[in-house]
Scaffold this motif. Structure first.
Motif, short mmCIF file in Angstrom:
data_model
loop_
_atom_site.label_atom_id
_atom_site.label_comp_id
_atom_site.label_asym_id
_atom_site.label_seq_id
_atom_site.Cartn_x
_atom_site.Cartn_y
_atom_site.Cartn_z
N GLY A 89 19.15 -12.85 -10.81
CA GLY A 89 18.03 -12.31 -11.12
C GLY A 89 16.93 -13.34 -11.18
O GLY A 89 15.92 -13.22 -12.07
N ARG B 269 13.97 -10.98 -7.64
CA ARG B 269 13.11 -10.05 -8.36
C ARG B 269 11.96 -9.12 -7.30
O ARG B 269 11.60 -8.13 -7.37
CB ARG B 269 12.77 -9.98 -9.59
CG ARG B 269 13.77 -10.37 -10.77
CD ARG B 269 13.24 -10.54 -11.86
NE ARG B 269 13.78 -11.11 -12.95
CZ ARG B 269 13.54 -10.92 -14.14
NH1 ARG B 269 12.31 -10.42 -14.71
NH2 ARG B 269 14.04 -11.81 -15.27
N GLN C 235 12.36 -5.21 -7.61
CA GLN C 235 12.10 -4.82 -8.92
C GLN C 235 11.13 -3.51 -9.03
O GLN C 235 10.97 -2.87 -10.30
CB GLN C 235 11.42 -5.89 -9.89
CG GLN C 235 10.10 -6.51 -9.65
CD GLN C 235 9.68 -7.52 -10.74
OE1 GLN C 235 10.49 -7.83 -11.29
NE2 GLN C 235 8.46 -7.91 -10.76
N ILE D 128 17.67 0.55 -11.60
CA ILE D 128 18.47 -0.85 -11.39
C ILE D 128 19.72 -0.80 -12.16
O ILE D 128 19.76 -0.76 -13.38
CB ILE D 128 17.58 -2.12 -11.65
CG1 ILE D 128 16.34 -1.72 -10.65
CG2 ILE D 128 18.10 -3.43 -11.44
CD1 ILE D 128 14.96 -3.08 -11.10
N ILE E 259 18.76 -11.26 -14.86
CA ILE E 259 18.63 -9.89 -14.23
C ILE E 259 18.70 -8.64 -15.30
O ILE E 259 18.23 -7.54 -15.07
CB ILE E 259 19.60 -9.85 -12.91
CG1 ILE E 259 18.91 -8.47 -12.07
CG2 ILE E 259 20.87 -9.43 -13.35
CD1 ILE E 259 19.30 -8.68 -10.58
N ILE F 67 15.78 -6.58 -16.31
CA ILE F 67 15.10 -5.46 -15.52
C ILE F 67 15.92 -4.28 -15.06
O ILE F 67 15.68 -3.45 -14.41
CB ILE F 67 14.44 -5.88 -14.28
CG1 ILE F 67 15.26 -6.59 -13.50
CG2 ILE F 67 13.05 -6.74 -14.59
CD1 ILE F 67 14.81 -6.95 -11.99
#
Ligand SMILES: Cc1cc2nc3c(=O)[nH]c(=O)nc-3n(C[C@H](O)[C@H](O)[C@H](O)COP(=O)(O)OP(=O)(O)OC[C@H]3O[C@@H](n4cnc5c(N)ncnc54)[C@H](O)[C@@H]3O)c2cc1C
Length: 317
Positions: free
Chosen positions: A265, A270, A274, A279, A290, A293
């Protein structure tokens, strides 16, 4: 209601999904007019555009448009902006779409917004900027709003439009002919959806460990009808082709579902994913950035989890 121009993205005469999304978005804000540039136009294409709300279809179908990279498309749109005074122009936020948007903005002395992930009343755009690190709302304050919208920002909804066809003649300038396409090599298209258009993307990173191991990522993708993506660590290692790299220096994706397996991440990764709606992360390190998010995270070994997940999905088919 005012007219909104939507530049059609098409390949071999097929209208791409992002155009149907843009028409849907335009329909919510005014009267969409599709703009077809280049060869491949057909009754089927016209029917598709009308099915998703195009009241008009402007057609400039000359081969020449496709022969000179993006410049003629910008000139075609500039001519339509000057003749029709539309309320806005929407293009797909692809590399080509963004270049056209920039050129059009200069030609029409207008403001431009790129990488919009939403567009509301007054053409206020939700925009993802600084590599996806910041979300802002922006509005063009000069000229005709030109907005490049990311694929998958809106679900396409069929709403019949009149689809009235109008041929457009454009006399391109010498400047538009400054760079000519001299060769086209068609890339073999696999059975999977195109990465930037896919509703689901399954990506693998360094944690996948080798090119051969990417087959487990592919199997999961195929069970979901998804596209396969990869981190730069994986593409630089030669485990997966560069065209599938997601991130700042790769493709930008914004699918309904993004599954990241063995990806830490980094900010550059991202930047390309993102704005995905949901996700899901699979990583053996609970501290991997990661997870910040992730909507749903699994801490564990991808070599155990990914095949189990694939098996469960296959069972439900
Ligand atoms: C200018 C610039 C541009 C860049 N552009 C991009 C870009 O476009 N896209 C991009 O992706 N990167 C880009 N990068 C690189 C980026 O900084 C990172 O180096 C890269 O994203 C790391 O990839 P990764 O997450 O796969 O690898 P790592 O950071 O090495 O992460 C691997 C992850 O896998 C996990 N893992 C390992 N084994 C397993 C297992 N068995 N099961 C589950 N998890 C496991 C680890 O815990 C780790 O979190 C760019 C860098 C620069 C400087």
């Amino acid at each position: 209601m005012s007219e909104i121009l939507v530049l059609v993205e098409h390949v071999d005469g097929d209208v791409k999904k992002v155009t149907l999304e843009l028409l849907t978005l335009a329909r919510s804000l005014g009267e969409p007019s599709a703009v077809w540039a280049g060869p491949g136009y057909s009754d089927a294409a016209k029917a598709k555009l009308a099915e998703y709300g195009a009241d008009k279809v402007y057609v400039a179908a000359g081969e020449e448009i496709a022969d000179y990279v993006v410049a003629p498309k910008a000139e075609l749109l500039a001519q339509l902006v000057s003749e029709r005074s539309p309320a806005a122009v929407l293009v797909a936020a692809t590399a080509e779409g963004k270049e056209i948007a920039g050129r059009l903005a200069i030609k029409t002395d207008s403001g431009v917004i790129t990488d919009a992930v939403g567009l509301g009343e007054g053409f206020v755009a939700d925009q993802s900027i600084f590599g996806g690190g910041v979300n802002v709302r922006s509005r063009v304050t000069k000229g005709t709003p030109i907005v490049a919208v990311r694929p998958n920002s809106t679900a396409p909804v069929a709403t019949a439009g009149a689809g009235a066809e109008e041929k457009v003649d454009v006399a391109f300038s010498d400047a538009a002919r400054a760079a000519k396409v001299v060769e086209r090599v068609k890339q073999e298209k696999g059975a999977r959806p195109e990465l930037t258009e896919a509703a689901i993307v399954v990506s693998g990173g360094r944690g996948v460990g080798s090119g051969e191991n990417f087959s487990i990522i592919e199997k999961l993708a195929d069970s979901l009808g998804a596209a396969v993506g990869a981190s730069r660590a994986a593409t630089d290692a030669g485990w997966y082709p560069h065209q599938f790299q997601v991130g700042q220096t790769g493709k930008t994706v914004s699918p309904q579902l993004y599954i990241a397996a063995g990806i830490s991440g980094a900010i550059q990764h991202r930047a390309g994913m993102q704005t995905s709606k949901t996700i899901v992360v699979i990583n053996k390190d609970a501290e991997a950035p990661i997870f910040e998010i992730a909507d749903f995270g699994v801490v564990g070994d991808l070599f155990q989890i990914v095949p189990q997940l694939t098996e469960e999905i296959e069972k439900r088919k």
